[in-house]
Design a protein around this motif. Structure first.
Motif, mmCIF file in Angstrom:
data_model
loop_
_atom_site.group_PDB
_atom_site.id
_atom_site.type_symbol
_atom_site.label_atom_id
_atom_site.label_comp_id
_atom_site.label_asym_id
_atom_site.label_seq_id
_atom_site.Cartn_x
_atom_site.Cartn_y
_atom_site.Cartn_z
ATOM 1 N N HIS A 26 0.839 -1.204 0.000
ATOM 2 C CA HIS A 26 0.000 0.000 0.000
ATOM 3 C C HIS A 26 0.875 1.256 0.000
ATOM 4 C CE1 HIS A 26 -3.251 2.747 1.122
ATOM 5 N NE2 HIS A 26 -2.430 3.221 2.047
ATOM 6 N N HIS A 27 1.896 1.279 0.836
ATOM 7 C CA HIS A 27 2.778 2.444 0.925
ATOM 8 C C HIS A 27 3.576 2.626 -0.357
ATOM 9 C CE1 HIS A 27 2.146 3.424 5.171
ATOM 10 N NE2 HIS A 27 2.109 2.104 5.402
ATOM 11 N N GLU A 28 3.987 1.530 -0.938
ATOM 12 C CA GLU A 28 4.773 1.625 -2.166
ATOM 13 C C GLU A 28 3.942 2.177 -3.322
ATOM 14 O OE1 GLU A 28 7.272 -1.203 -5.303
ATOM 15 O OE2 GLU A 28 6.754 -1.976 -3.295
ATOM 16 N N GLN A 29 2.731 1.667 -3.411
ATOM 17 C CA GLN A 29 1.875 2.122 -4.514
ATOM 18 C C GLN A 29 1.578 3.612 -4.381
ATOM 19 O OE1 GLN A 29 1.033 0.116 -7.184
ATOM 20 N NE2 GLN A 29 0.487 2.130 -8.001
ATOM 21 N N ARG A 30 1.349 4.035 -3.181
ATOM 22 C CA ARG A 30 1.065 5.453 -2.935
ATOM 23 C C ARG A 30 2.244 6.311 -3.381
ATOM 24 N NH1 ARG A 30 -0.379 8.048 3.014
ATOM 25 N NH2 ARG A 30 -0.648 10.221 2.326
ATOM 26 N N ALA A 31 3.447 5.863 -3.056
ATOM 27 C CA ALA A 31 4.639 6.605 -3.442
ATOM 28 C C ALA A 31 4.818 6.627 -4.949
ATOM 29 C CB ALA A 31 5.859 5.986 -2.772
ATOM 30 N N ARG A 32 4.511 5.530 -5.615
ATOM 31 C CA ARG A 32 4.666 5.459 -7.070
ATOM 32 C C ARG A 32 3.724 6.447 -7.769
ATOM 33 N NH1 ARG A 32 7.711 1.511 -9.314
ATOM 34 N NH2 ARG A 32 8.516 -0.127 -7.911
ATOM 35 N N TYR A 33 2.581 6.568 -7.206
ATOM 36 C CA TYR A 33 1.640 7.518 -7.796
ATOM 37 C C TYR A 33 2.193 8.945 -7.696
ATOM 38 C CZ TYR A 33 -2.087 4.032 -8.208
ATOM 39 O OH TYR A 33 -2.858 2.946 -8.569
ATOM 40 N N TYR A 34 2.749 9.242 -6.584
ATOM 41 C CA TYR A 34 3.291 10.584 -6.391
ATOM 42 C C TYR A 34 4.427 10.851 -7.370
ATOM 43 C CZ TYR A 34 4.947 14.800 -4.027
ATOM 44 O OH TYR A 34 5.313 16.096 -3.744
ATOM 45 N N VAL A 35 5.288 9.872 -7.538
ATOM 46 C CA VAL A 35 6.415 10.012 -8.461
ATOM 47 C C VAL A 35 5.912 10.248 -9.876
ATOM 48 C CG1 VAL A 35 8.358 8.795 -9.518
ATOM 49 C CG2 VAL A 35 7.959 8.628 -7.054
ATOM 50 N N GLN A 36 4.885 9.504 -10.229
ATOM 51 C CA GLN A 36 4.325 9.638 -11.576
ATOM 52 C C GLN A 36 3.769 11.045 -11.785
ATOM 53 O OE1 GLN A 36 1.443 6.601 -12.493
ATOM 54 N NE2 GLN A 36 0.869 7.511 -14.453
ATOM 55 N N SER A 37 3.127 11.565 -10.774
ATOM 56 C CA SER A 37 2.539 12.898 -10.900
ATOM 57 C C SER A 37 3.592 13.980 -11.018
ATOM 58 C CB SER A 37 1.618 13.183 -9.705
ATOM 59 O OG SER A 37 2.386 13.288 -8.521
ATOM 60 N N ARG A 38 4.774 13.755 -10.468
ATOM 61 C CA ARG A 38 5.839 14.745 -10.539
ATOM 62 C C ARG A 38 6.769 14.505 -11.728
ATOM 63 N NH1 ARG A 38 6.925 17.886 -6.081
ATOM 64 N NH2 ARG A 38 8.192 18.953 -7.675
ATOM 65 N N ASP A 39 6.476 13.463 -12.482
ATOM 66 C CA ASP A 39 7.290 13.108 -13.643
ATOM 67 C C ASP A 39 8.752 12.858 -13.242
ATOM 68 O OD1 ASP A 39 7.675 12.458 -16.293
ATOM 69 O OD2 ASP A 39 8.169 14.520 -16.884
ATOM 70 N N TRP A 40 8.915 12.140 -12.129
ATOM 71 C CA TRP A 40 10.246 11.759 -11.665
ATOM 72 C C TRP A 40 10.515 10.312 -12.078
ATOM 73 C CZ3 TRP A 40 9.549 13.831 -5.977
ATOM 74 C CH2 TRP A 40 9.639 15.234 -5.994
ATOM 75 N N HIS A 41 11.713 9.845 -11.767
ATOM 76 C CA HIS A 41 12.092 8.470 -12.100
ATOM 77 C C HIS A 41 12.427 7.710 -10.816
ATOM 78 C CE1 HIS A 41 13.887 5.017 -14.045
ATOM 79 N NE2 HIS A 41 14.990 5.182 -13.313
ATOM 80 N N ILE A 42 11.815 6.541 -10.658
ATOM 81 C CA ILE A 42 12.107 5.698 -9.484
ATOM 82 C C ILE A 42 13.383 4.911 -9.747
ATOM 83 C CG2 ILE A 42 11.298 3.813 -8.020
ATOM 84 C CD1 ILE A 42 8.441 4.665 -8.709
ATOM 85 N N GLU A 43 14.411 5.220 -8.992
ATOM 86 C CA GLU A 43 15.702 4.562 -9.173
ATOM 87 C C GLU A 43 15.816 3.302 -8.321
ATOM 88 O OE1 GLU A 43 17.792 5.866 -11.379
ATOM 89 O OE2 GLU A 43 19.309 4.295 -11.149
#
Length: 496
Positions: A26-43
């Motif tokens: 749940h926490h990971e998915q929430r973070a991924r959404y935020y990253v997507q909205s900021r157009d960042w890259h998950i390293e």
């Protein structure tokens, strides 16, 4: 095209939260959404599942994250809430400091803190202020407790002085190091040279606690340390903050505590008086001397004699006694000749060598005798165990041997100490003799700094009377323990 910001996702869910179905997914998915909205890259994703937040800084995943942060692999970290990063306030402040110094961002989703935004950057200012306040509070509490702990005799951090150890927060004598610490004082008292003392300790195979060779600086520090005479100083120094530089506190803040003594106070005072005198002499003479014997020449009235700028004479300002610099140099050289040729100081070295061999033979026979007695004692015990000797007869035969062994146990270290001192005397005597010979034989070929260095080594004092010169040359052991230098007198008319 601008490179996307590289971030990591921090997932830490305790066992208790997992039971409540607060899953890491749940926490990971929430973070991924935020990253997507900021157009960042998950390293990278850092997972600390079923880990308490009490302390996470040393966790392998935390260390991996910090390594990536410092290397630049990630420039930001996203987590669900501050409590998920760390519940330990101290660690949370430390994380804030680390990210601030790395110019990286922290994103806490629950608190809506994003330090990549102007509003979020205020968090770093707050975290930095809190961190500084926390450090100052800790420092203040520590500083306030130091004098109290010192007066209670408790350790204040750091190692115990060489020769001692902390055991259950009580300062105890270290039986392995203490004999070396005592020997250091005894050697120095005989040779009166820190370099010779350190060389002698090293040649005997002794090393410092960390296995390094003894140096004259280490010898000086340990000789001056009052702990050895049973007075431990506490709360007398403080760090400048880097842990490497220390300054001495005002004397009124010092705490003096009794502790077990390795040497008696008289021996400590003798050695430190020599050190103080040598320090005064070096300060008085200075590093650069215009005249070879400057700083050594004194009038018979006890006042120092200085060279006047015009007359080039050593002059006493009180009684006006004087001698020219040139005459004084010639007289000094003549007295060296008497020291080296007429008095033949080699005979003193031979005498010490003879005494040394006698002590070594005595030590060898003492150790052999002790081994023989121990064997007899063991044989008696064997007879008793085999029933060939009754209890009373065993005690009657065993007791005399036991008494002798105890006596020899006391004699062995005393003999070893005497041998060490004789060896130190030998080294010191040979050095002084070599230096004096070099000065005399190469007088006209030596450069001034070379001459001056040897003069400081072999000269104790020069006293000028109305018609005589009295020169005390450096320590050379003799059969008379009270003699610490050799006096050579000469008439000014004969020697000049």
């Amino acid at each position: 095209m601008e490179e996307k910001k590289r971030v990591g996702i921090w997932i830490r869910v305790s066992t208790e939260m997992q039971v409540k179905d607060d899953s890491p997914e749940h926490h990971e998915q929430r973070a991924r959404y935020y990253v997507q909205s900021r157009d960042w890259h998950i390293e990278e994703v850092y997972r600390l599942e079923a880990v308490s937040g009490k302390s996470v800084m040393d966790h392998p995943e935390a260390q991996r994250m910090l390594k990536d942060l410092r290397s630049g692999r990630i420039t930001g970290l996203i987590f669900s809430k501050l409590a998920r990063l760390a519940r330990n306030t101290k660690e949370l402040l430390e994380f804030g400091d680390i990210f601030r110094k790395a110019n990286a961002d922290m994103v806490s989703l629950a608190e809506q803190i994003d330090t990549s935004s102007p509003a979020g950057r205020l968090l770093f200012t707050i975290l930095a202020a809190l961190s500084e306040w926390e450090r100052e509070e800790i420092s203040s509490r520590v500083l306030a407790s130091v004098p109290i702990r010192a007066r209670m005799g408790k350790p204040l951090g750091g190692q115990a002085s060489f020769g001692y150890k902390w055991q259950d927060k009580i300062l105890m004598i270290d039986q392995k190091e203490a004999p070396v610490r005592k020997l250091m004082y005894e050697i120095f008292l005989e040779c009166q040279r820190k370099k010779t003392t350190s060389d002698r300790l090293n040649s005997l195979g002794y090393r410092t606690r960390n296995g390094a060779r003894f140096s004259d600086t280490t010898v000086d520090r340990l000789l001056r340390d009052t702990t050895a005479k049973g007075q431990r100083l506490a709360n007398h120094t403080k760090s400048l903050g880097d842990g490497k530089q220390w300054i001495t506190k005002p004397e009124h803040e010092w705490v003096v505590l009794p502790c077990p003594a390795i040497i008696d106070e008289h021996l400590w005072q003798q050695c430190n008086s020599i050190l103080d005198e040598q320090t005064t002499k070096r300060t008085k003479i200075g590093r650069k001397s215009e005249y070879l014997l400057a700083g050594f020449v004194k009038c018979s009235c006890g006042k120092s004699m200085y060279v006047t700028s015009t007359a080039k004479k050593f002059t006493c300002k009180v009684c006006k006694n004087n001698i020219s610099v040139e005459d004084m140099d010639d007289i000094y050289q003549g007295l060296l000749k008497g020291y080296l040729n007429d008095m033949r100081p080699e005979m003193y070295i031979d005498e010490i060598d003879t005494q040394l061999k006698e002590k070594e033979q005595l030590l060898s026979s003492t150790i052999k005798k002790r081994a023989q007695l121990r064997k007899k004692m063991d044989d008696l015990v064997t007879l008793r165990l085999n029933g060939e000797l009754d209890k009373d007869h065993l005690a009657e035969l065993y007791k005399p041997y036991e008494t002798q062994v105890h006596q020899l146990d006391k004699s062995v270290p005393e003999l070893q100490s005497e041998i060490d001192l004789k060896r130190a005397q030998m080294t010191s005597s040979e050095f002084v003799l070599t230096e004096a010979k070099a000065l005399y034989e190469e007088w006209h070929n030596m450069l001034f700094p070379q001459k001056r260095a040897i003069v400081e080594t072999v000269t104790e004092y020069i006293t000028i009377g109305q018609d005589s010169v009295n020169v005390g040359l450096a320590y050379l052991p003799t059969t008379t323990p009270q003699t610490s230098q050799h006096d050579f007198k000469g008439s000014l008319r004969q020697l000049a």
